[in-house]
Design an enzyme around this catalytic site. Structure first.
Site, PDB file in Angstrom:
ATOM      1  N   TYR A  58       0.858  -1.192   0.000  1.00 20.83           N
ATOM      2  CA  TYR A  58       0.000   0.000   0.000  1.00 20.83           C
ATOM      3  C   TYR A  58       0.893   1.240   0.000  1.00 20.83           C
ATOM      4  CZ  TYR A  58      -3.834  -3.063   1.689  1.00 20.83           C
ATOM      5  OH  TYR A  58      -4.774  -4.049   1.844  1.00 20.83           O
ATOM      6  N   GLY A 228     -24.097   4.432   1.573  1.00 17.81           N
ATOM      7  CA  GLY A 228     -25.351   5.060   1.175  1.00 17.81           C
ATOM      8  C   GLY A 228     -25.170   6.388   0.486  1.00 17.81           C
TER       9      GLY A 228
END
Length: 323
Positions: A58, A228
């Site tokens: 990473y 969401g």
């Protein structure tokens, strides 16, 4: 030795006690610079969190980065805060070594060299949970397990785990550990969430359950879709992962899952992401989902998973929506 987690919902990975949400370090050095990363890590630890997930590669996918940026930031934070004994560090070996996607593999030589680089970047003398990032079927399981066993015996690694491994190879590795008296996998890190269930459920999950392992799922929020914030017709243009959620915005399943999440979230007065993580945390074998944040302000709904327990009816409704 990692200190006791002050939470009634602490979970166990082998003999290590962890907070029920693992903080993903994949954004450190990419979506968050060092100052931002320190703020996120401080907020997570301040809320009782102790389980940080990273990898030696990473963020090698970013032009100009070489991989290891996340480990280096976490190591600098540990040194600055002097809190190594209060934090469980999970990292990985054998992932992609650069933007071209070439993998290092799992030869004994790679493992013994790369663990030293990770320890240096993390500024520590041991790793609590060391994953084989991607399986390397060109290497016999006995070879990489022998190398990992040597690290455990030397005190450089506390426990070992596997990410991105097939049920057959996981079984072979567990059998070899038991047969040869080598260090044994205690956990797996699968791709698993409400809109990606077949990536774990089935044969792999059965092996994990039957052999007494636990799961620490990555992509727990489906690259942000399960927050969401991404809806049909209005994807979040400023998200560093915006393109990754497009696949969930078409068809019927994604919107159906969001509708079910909305209903449960409203009933508990929590964020959609908290419910998505709570569903995952309630699944058999799952000990702690992994989720990342690019700012401290994104953390509270993630941390709230530690205190949200869904009812059987709510779990069933989410199961049905995501089937």
């Amino acid at each position: 030795m990692v200190e006791h987690v002050p939470s009634t919902r602490a979970r166990l990975i082998g003999d290590v006690e962890v907070f029920p949400l693992s903080l993903g370090g994949n954004v450190f050095g990419w979506g968050a610079d060092q100052a931002q990363s320190f703020a996120i890590l401080d907020a997570y630890a301040g809320a009782g969190g102790n389980f940080i997930d990273t990898a030696d590669v990473y963020s090698a996918w970013v032009p100009g980065n070489s991989g290891g940026e996340s480990e280096a930031i976490i190591g600098n934070w540990l040194a600055a805060r002097g809190n190594r004994d209060r934090v469980v560090i999970a990292t990985k070996v054998g992932g992609a070594s650069g933007p071209d996607g070439t993998r290092r593999g799992l030869s004994a030589e790679v493992i013994t060299a790369d663990v030293e680089a990770s320890l240096t970047r993390l500024r520590t003398d041991h790793i609590d949970l060391y994953y084989t990032h991607y399986d390397d079927e060109s290497v016999p399981v006995e070879e990489f397990l022998g190398a990992l066993d040597g690290l455990v015996r030397a005190g450089k690694v506390r426990q070992i785990a596997a990410s991105n491994i097939s049920p057959a190879r996981l079984t072979a590795a567990l059998d070899a550990s038991e047969r040869e008296g080598l260090a044994r996998y205690v956990a797996v890190q699968p791709h698993y969430n409400l809109v990606s269930r077949d990536t774990y459920e089935g044969e792999l999950a059965q092996v994990v359950a039957d052999r007494g392992l636990v799961a620490v799922p990555y992509f727990a929020l489906a690259a942000g879709f399960l927050t969401g914030k991404h809806r049909p017709g209005r994807p979040a243009a400023d998200s560093v992962r915006g393109a990754a959620v497009e696949q969930y915005l078409t068809g019927e399943r994604g919107p159906r899952v969001l509708a079910a999440l909305d209903e449960v979230a409203a009933a508990h007065r929590v964020e959609v992401s908290t419910v998505a993580l709570a569903w995952l945390a309630a699944q058999p074998t799952v000990v702690a989902p992994i989720a990342s944040a690019r700012t401290p302000e994104q953390l509270p709904p993630l941390l709230a998973v530690a205190d949200l327990e869904l009812t059987p009816a709510e779990l069933a409704a989410l199961d049905e929506a995501s089937a």
